[in-house]
Design a protein around this motif. Structure first.
Motif, PDB file in Angstrom:
ATOM      1  N   LYS A   7       0.968  -1.035   0.066  1.00  0.00           N
ATOM      2  CA  LYS A   7       0.117  -0.052   0.042  1.00  0.00           C
ATOM      3  C   LYS A   7       0.858   1.184   0.063  1.00  0.00           C
ATOM      4  N   THR A   8       1.965   1.418   0.787  1.00  0.00           N
ATOM      5  CA  THR A   8       2.681   2.482   1.112  1.00  0.00           C
ATOM      6  C   THR A   8       4.225   2.072   1.059  1.00  0.00           C
ATOM      7  N   ILE A  35       9.683   3.057   4.985  1.00  0.00           N
ATOM      8  CA  ILE A  35       8.474   2.523   5.703  1.00  0.00           C
ATOM      9  C   ILE A  35       7.734   2.002   4.724  1.00  0.00           C
ATOM     10  N   GLU A  37       4.149  -0.334   4.035  1.00  0.00           N
ATOM     11  CA  GLU A  37       2.793  -0.601   4.724  1.00  0.00           C
ATOM     12  C   GLU A  37       2.270  -1.719   3.628  1.00  0.00           C
ATOM     13  N   THR A  39      -0.656  -5.239   2.697  1.00  0.00           N
ATOM     14  CA  THR A  39      -1.901  -5.894   3.242  1.00  0.00           C
ATOM     15  C   THR A  39      -1.574  -7.443   2.695  1.00  0.00           C
ATOM     16  N   THR A 107       1.016  -8.291   6.950  1.00  0.00           N
ATOM     17  CA  THR A 107       0.124  -7.298   7.168  1.00  0.00           C
ATOM     18  C   THR A 107       0.528  -6.386   8.146  1.00  0.00           C
ATOM     19  N   GLY A 108       0.607  -5.023   7.696  1.00  0.00           N
ATOM     20  CA  GLY A 108       1.108  -4.070   8.625  1.00  0.00           C
ATOM     21  C   GLY A 108       2.111  -3.002   8.311  1.00  0.00           C
ATOM     22  N   LEU A 109       2.528  -2.292   9.238  1.00  0.00           N
ATOM     23  CA  LEU A 109       3.573  -1.329   8.838  1.00  0.00           C
ATOM     24  C   LEU A 109       5.044  -2.124   9.206  1.00  0.00           C
ATOM     25  N   HIS A 110       6.255  -1.667   8.247  1.00  0.00           N
ATOM     26  CA  HIS A 110       7.441  -2.176   8.458  1.00  0.00           C
ATOM     27  C   HIS A 110       8.521  -1.036   8.362  1.00  0.00           C
ATOM     28  N   GLU A 111       9.213  -0.845   9.192  1.00  0.00           N
ATOM     29  CA  GLU A 111      10.475   0.113   9.073  1.00  0.00           C
ATOM     30  C   GLU A 111      11.783  -0.213   9.025  1.00  0.00           C
TER      31      GLU A 111
END
Length: 413
Positions: A7-8, A35, A37, A39, A107-111
């Motif tokens: 997504k991002t 970053i 993001e 799904t 799924t989620g945010l990863h940095e």
């Protein structure tokens, strides 16, 4: 199996100034995060970052070479200041291979953090012009099996600091010019212009104090004016192209014939402008204060004073030092200094010495310290200075104790 989606993909810098803009200079550490993001479940081969800094110049010149023929020449040059790459996920990317290891993002945010050092050498200041630019950026590239790469680029700003607190940039700037108007049938008197400013270096947001004198002995009505001028110079393939812009201006009152006008510190405000760029081989950005007399029906009388727009503002102690210097210059010092006290005034008498001993005996100190102190004061005597003699009592080797007539012939210890 349903594959996940990205997504991002974004690049964020850790260090931001008051305007949320990442600003650095040569030798600084640039750090931040990539970053992602997602799904679902996303399989990633590699995540790379590339940091680059490039000064680029480009313009086109066309010339007519006949009725129907046009000659066009492109002028392009490029200088690289920064080229850094790093891999945050996986190994160096290769062609699609089933043997490559994949990283799975749920799924989620990863940095993913990154950091690198800017070169210690002087870097060109970030700049955007009509025929060229100086840009710095970080690009993140996400590679997945059998899909097109996902890319994002984020720019950051680099300032090559210019400290205006140097003797060269604190020096006053001044000049004088005059001009005589004439035509076929008559000639009028001259127009003279003199201008001065306190220093050469300024920073955006400051105001330039202009001290000027205009004398109009001509037969026309003239108007004194001043402007902050920016000159951009671009270099490519041995040729140069210039572009001038007026960044700020002010206007004085009209001066009738036979009259004069003085500016006693008239202020010209410096707007937010790019600092001077003086070390880049492709782009130069220079400034000048142009004080001129607008002459209707004739060429203007113009006087240009060079300026340097810096990044480090004037220190407060510099202003204080100059004010102290101006104050000290107004103090009326005595014509003759006061004579020093004579040796006899400083001589300690025997009564004063014994009085010191009695006070010491009355103080709360142990007997051992009293004996030591009494012995020291008793032995100490203020003897008169030795009599002057032209014979050195401790001659240097080779001088032989001869009379010393001149100090430079046989220096004493």
């Amino acid at each position: 199996m349903v594959l996940g989606k990205v997504k991002t993909l974004a690049v964020c810098f850790d260090y931001l100034n008051d305007n949320n803009v990442p600003v650095y200079s040569g030798g600084d550490s640039v750090s931040g995060r990539v970053i992602i993001e997602v799904t679902g479940e996303v399989r990633v081969k590699t995540l790379n970052i590339t940091a680059r800094g490039v000064a680029k110049v480009r313009w086109t010149e066309s010339r007519n070479a006949g009725a129907n023929t046009a000659y066009t020449q492109n002028y392009t040059e490029e200088v690289e200041y920064l080229n850094h790459s790093d891999t945050l996920i996986g190994e160096e990317r290769d062609e699609d291979s089933p043997e490559e290891a994949l990283t799975v993002l749920n799924t989620g945010l990863h940095e993913f953090a990154f950091s690198f050092l800017l070169p210690q050498m002087p870097l060109a200041t970030s700049f955007e012009g009509k025929h060229g630019s100086v840009r710095y950026w970080v690009r993140a590239e996400l590679y997945r099996p059998w899909l097109l790469p996902f890319k994002v680029k984020k720019e950051f700003t680099v300032f090559e600091h210019i400290d205006i607190n140097t003797p060269l940039l604190l020096a006053p700037q001044a000049g004088t010019k005059d001009k005589t108007l004439c035509c076929w049938f008559c000639a009028s008197g001259p127009i003279s212009l003199s201008a001065k400013i306190e220093r050469k270096g300024y920073t955006p947001g400051e105001s330039i104090q202009i001290f000027a004198e205009v004398e109009n002995c001509s037969s026309r009505v003239v108007v004194p004016k001043a402007a902050l001028s920016q000159t951009q110079t671009y270099f490519a393939k041995g040729k140069a192209r210039q572009l001038q812009q007026q960044m700020a201006a002010l206007r004085g009152d009209t001066i009738p014939q036979g009259k004069s006008q003085s500016w006693d510190g008239k202020l010209l405000h410096i707007p937010p402008v790019s600092p001077s760029i003086l070390d880049c081989p492709l782009i130069r950005v220079e400034y000048s204060l142009v004080v001129y007399v607008d002459i209707p029906g004739g060429l203007n009388l113009s006087l240009s004073l060079p300026l340097v727009i810096g990044t480090i503002p004037l220190h407060t102690f510099t202003n204080r030092t100059s004010s102290i210097s101006s104050y000290c210059s107004t103090i009326s010092w005595p014509e003759r200094p006061e004579a020093p006290p004579s040796y006899s005034d400083l001589l300690v008498t025997e009564e004063q010495r014994w009085g010191c001993l009695e006070r010491c005996e009355g103080s709360e100190v142990n007997e051992e310290d009293q004996g030591t102190l009494r012995a020291y004061i008793t032995e100490f005597r203020y003897q008169p200075p030795p009599l002057y003699s032209e014979v050195d009592p401790n001659p240097e080797p080779g001088c032989g104790g001869q009379e010393v007539r001149r100090p430079d012939l046989c220096p004493s210890r």
